[in-house]
Structures are given as structure tokens and as C-alpha cells.
Design a protein around this motif. Structure first.
Motif, mmCIF file in Angstrom:
data_model
loop_
_atom_site.group_PDB
_atom_site.id
_atom_site.type_symbol
_atom_site.label_atom_id
_atom_site.label_comp_id
_atom_site.label_asym_id
_atom_site.label_seq_id
_atom_site.Cartn_x
_atom_site.Cartn_y
_atom_site.Cartn_z
ATOM 1 N N ILE A 9 -11.706 -2.379 -5.940
ATOM 2 C CA ILE A 9 -11.412 -3.331 -7.001
ATOM 3 C C ILE A 9 -9.990 -3.096 -7.499
ATOM 4 O O ILE A 9 -9.351 -2.100 -7.179
ATOM 5 C CB ILE A 9 -12.423 -3.244 -8.169
ATOM 6 C CG1 ILE A 9 -12.313 -1.894 -8.892
ATOM 7 C CG2 ILE A 9 -13.842 -3.475 -7.676
ATOM 8 C CD1 ILE A 9 -13.154 -1.812 -10.173
ATOM 9 N N GLY A 10 -9.524 -4.018 -8.301
ATOM 10 C CA GLY A 10 -8.185 -3.904 -8.854
ATOM 11 C C GLY A 10 -7.668 -5.258 -9.279
ATOM 12 O O GLY A 10 -8.209 -6.299 -8.890
ATOM 13 N N LEU B 172 0.868 -1.180 0.000
ATOM 14 C CA LEU B 172 0.000 0.000 0.000
ATOM 15 C C LEU B 172 0.900 1.223 0.000
ATOM 16 O O LEU B 172 1.880 1.274 0.745
ATOM 17 C CB LEU B 172 -0.916 0.026 1.220
ATOM 18 C CG LEU B 172 -1.954 -1.084 1.344
ATOM 19 C CD1 LEU B 172 -2.692 -0.968 2.677
ATOM 20 C CD2 LEU B 172 -2.950 -1.049 0.186
ATOM 21 N N LYS B 173 0.537 2.205 -0.793
ATOM 22 C CA LYS B 173 1.388 3.395 -0.914
ATOM 23 C C LYS B 173 0.532 4.651 -0.846
ATOM 24 O O LYS B 173 -0.201 4.971 -1.779
ATOM 25 C CB LYS B 173 2.165 3.352 -2.234
ATOM 26 C CG LYS B 173 3.203 4.453 -2.375
ATOM 27 C CD LYS B 173 4.024 4.253 -3.647
ATOM 28 C CE LYS B 173 5.115 5.303 -3.770
ATOM 29 N NZ LYS B 173 5.928 5.113 -5.001
ATOM 30 N N THR C 289 -14.740 -5.967 -1.385
ATOM 31 C CA THR C 289 -13.883 -6.232 -2.533
ATOM 32 C C THR C 289 -14.464 -7.432 -3.252
ATOM 33 O O THR C 289 -14.937 -8.387 -2.617
ATOM 34 C CB THR C 289 -12.422 -6.481 -2.113
ATOM 35 O OG1 THR C 289 -11.623 -6.695 -3.286
ATOM 36 C CG2 THR C 289 -12.280 -7.671 -1.193
ATOM 37 N N GLU C 290 -14.480 -7.374 -4.573
ATOM 38 C CA GLU C 290 -15.205 -8.379 -5.345
ATOM 39 C C GLU C 290 -14.693 -8.376 -6.782
ATOM 40 O O GLU C 290 -14.518 -7.320 -7.389
ATOM 41 C CB GLU C 290 -16.706 -8.057 -5.302
ATOM 42 C CG GLU C 290 -17.592 -8.914 -6.154
ATOM 43 C CD GLU C 290 -17.612 -10.366 -5.730
ATOM 44 O OE1 GLU C 290 -17.221 -11.218 -6.561
ATOM 45 O OE2 GLU C 290 -18.003 -10.650 -4.583
ATOM 46 N N GLY D 173 -3.217 -4.957 -3.879
ATOM 47 C CA GLY D 173 -3.144 -4.529 -2.487
ATOM 48 C C GLY D 173 -4.470 -4.584 -1.752
ATOM 49 O O GLY D 173 -4.578 -4.101 -0.617
ATOM 50 N N LYS D 174 -5.487 -5.185 -2.365
ATOM 51 C CA LYS D 174 -6.822 -5.212 -1.758
ATOM 52 C C LYS D 174 -6.832 -5.961 -0.422
ATOM 53 O O LYS D 174 -7.401 -5.475 0.569
ATOM 54 C CB LYS D 174 -7.823 -5.854 -2.730
ATOM 55 C CG LYS D 174 -7.932 -5.147 -4.075
ATOM 56 C CD LYS D 174 -9.010 -5.740 -4.949
ATOM 57 C CE LYS D 174 -8.754 -7.190 -5.350
ATOM 58 N NZ LYS D 174 -7.550 -7.320 -6.214
ATOM 59 N N SER D 175 -6.213 -7.126 -0.389
ATOM 60 C CA SER D 175 -6.197 -7.912 0.851
ATOM 61 C C SER D 175 -5.425 -7.191 1.949
ATOM 62 O O SER D 175 -5.822 -7.210 3.121
ATOM 63 C CB SER D 175 -5.578 -9.296 0.598
ATOM 64 O OG SER D 175 -6.384 -10.052 -0.284
#
Length: 272
Positions: free
Chosen positions: A50-51, A34-35, A223-224, A56-58
Motif C-alpha cells: 500500500i501507499g 523504486l529505491k 495492491t489495493e 511506486g506500487k505499479s
């Protein structure tokens, strides 16, 4: 004397933001997961993250849930900074989480699984009074009623006596959701809520989440990978890429965003 079982950490007034991340940074062995992530979610909103894989979602979810410590920046839940809190403390503040792979007790019944969640939140309430249940104090009939209520809300009332490991995949996800609801959340984190579901189960789950959101005025962070689910549920969508948020806006804005299309779908557009 009346017995109050639904007390929570008092909040004098509703904060402007249910969830607030400011400049959050997390590295692993020098790699930025994460930044400088900043994000605000207002009470009652559904915010999607999303991404592409590895975006980096988790890590973002784990940072919000205080499962990992961030290296920089801050996270606040309902106006409370969480940097020095553990996950159980966040439950008291009003945060619950459901995981991509349902974390249930497969050898126990559906009823017993939900009861564990009910007893878990009672353990965090030192003022609960009544008949002793294990190491907790609370009227047994009220605990059982709360189990049935959570099962009914999530459509599990007909399988309460079933062994949790024997119910369908969709029902396992609903069971974990029922357990999360027993924590009486104000902010609910949902990690891939329809992962592995059939189209029918997915449609049913979307309808359920909409109803829970409306009935409980829940703030949700989801998140999906299924974008049709994201567009059906979300008030706003943030897009992560290489640990940074590259876009955050209304669903239609994300659909039209050329940068999102380039990094997320290889230039093919972000479609439902």
C-alpha cells in the motif's frame, strides 16, 4: 499412454521464499520510482503493498512481473532469478497477474476468453500430446473441462456463453482472475482486485480470494486502495512512500505505525 497436461518447470524442493526482492532500484529520467526495495514473501502468504499515489506500487508490480528491467538489485520467483527472463518465462515458473483494469477480449464469450488462457499455457508446454487444437496439441474435452473448472471456481459458470463485454464489472474482474488461474500459478499478483466494485461485489471478491488462497495454497501479492480489503486479506502489509518501503509488518503493526499514519493518511491514522 496417460497424457499429463499439468507439468511445470520442476522444483526440487519448496524454496524458503516464493518472492524475494533485494535492493531493487528503478529510475525514470533520474527520478527514483523504486529505491533499494527489499521484500520477502513466504510460500502461501498474502502480502499487500500500500501507499499514496505515486509511491511506486505499479513500478514494483511491473518489476516483479519482468515487464520492466530494474536498474539495480534482484528479483527472484520461487528461487529463480528473473533479471534475464521475460513475462512468459515467469508463467512457466508459476507467476500469474491480474490487472487493475481487466484485460479481457470483450467481443468474445466468457468461455472463449478462458479457453485462450488455457491454450496460452499449453503453448508453453512442448510435451503436451493429443488431438491437434489450432497450433496446439491437447485433448479438446480436457481443455473444455479446464475452462469450466476455472469458471466454476470464480463463479462464472452461469455466464460462459455471454459476450465478455456485456457482463458486469465485477464479473469482468472475475473473468480475468479465471484466466490467470488457468496458468496454474503458485504466485499471483493482484493489482487493485476490487477497484470500481460495489460493496456487495467487493465482499464477494474478498471471500473468493480467501477461498482460492486456501484451496490452492496460493502466494499472493496485492495492491489495493480499499484498506478494509487489505486488512481482511493480508498476512503482512508493506508501505511504500516515494519509492522506498517505510514499514512492513502485521496488519495491527501497520495500523499503529505513526510514520505510516503521517505519510499515508496525513496523520489521521491508518484505519480500515
Amino acid at each position: 499412454m496417460a497424457v499429463e497436461l499439468r507439468s511445470k518447470t520442476p522444483v526440487d524442493h519448496e524454496p524458503e521464499y516464493a518472492l524475494q526482492l533485494a535492493g531493487v532500484t528503478k529510475t525514470f529520467s533520474g527520478f527514483f520510482a523504486l529505491k533499494d526495495v527489499s521484500l520477502t514473501v513466504r510460500p502461501g502468504e498474502i502480502q499487500a503493498i500500500i501507499g499514496p499515489n505515486g509511491a511506486g506500487k505499479s513500478t514494483l508490480f511491473a518489476s516483479v512481473a519482468a515487464e520492466i528491467a530494474v536498474d539495480g538489485g534482484s528479483v527472484a520467483i520461487l528461487g529463480h532469478a528473473t533479471s534475464k527472463k521475460d513475462p512468459s518465462s515467469l508463467v512457466q515458473l508459476g507467476l500469474s497477474r491480474a490487472f487493475q483494469v481487466a484485460r479481457i477480449y470483450p467481443s468474445m464469450t466468457v468461455f472463449e476468453n478462458i479457453m485462450i488462457a488455457v491454450l496460452g499455457i499449453e503453448r508453453l508446454r512442448p510435451t503436451s500430446l493429443g488431438r491437434r487444437v489450432g497450433t496446439f496439441f491437447a485433448p479438446r474435452r480436457l481443455l473444455s473441462a479446464r475452462v469450466v473448472q476455472a469458471a466454476t471456481e470464480t463463479g462464472l459458470e452461469d455466464v460462459l456463453s455471454y459476450r465478455a463485454g456485456a457482463i458486469s464489472h465485477g464479473d469482468k474482474k472475475r473473468l480475468e482472475l479465471a484466466m490467470a488461474l488457468c496458468m496454474e500459478p503458485k504466485v499471483l499478483l493482484l493489482d487493485e482486485p476490487t477497484a470500481g466494485m460495489s460493496p456487495e461485489e467487493t465482499e464477494s471478491t474478498v471471500a473468493l480470494l480467501k477461498k482460492l488462497h486456501n484451496d490452492r495454497r496460493l502466494t499472493m501479492l496485492i495492491t489495493e486502495h480499499d484498506l478494509s480489503v487489505v486488512y481482511a486479506l493480508s498476512d503482512r502489509i508493506a508501505v511504500l512512500n516515494r519509492g522506498a518501503i517505510i514499514a512492513n509488518g502485521l496488519p495491527d503493526e501497520i495500523r499503529r505505525n505513526s510514520e505510516v499514519a503521517r505519510v499515508y493518511m496525513g496523520g489521521g491514522g491508518v484505519k480500515s
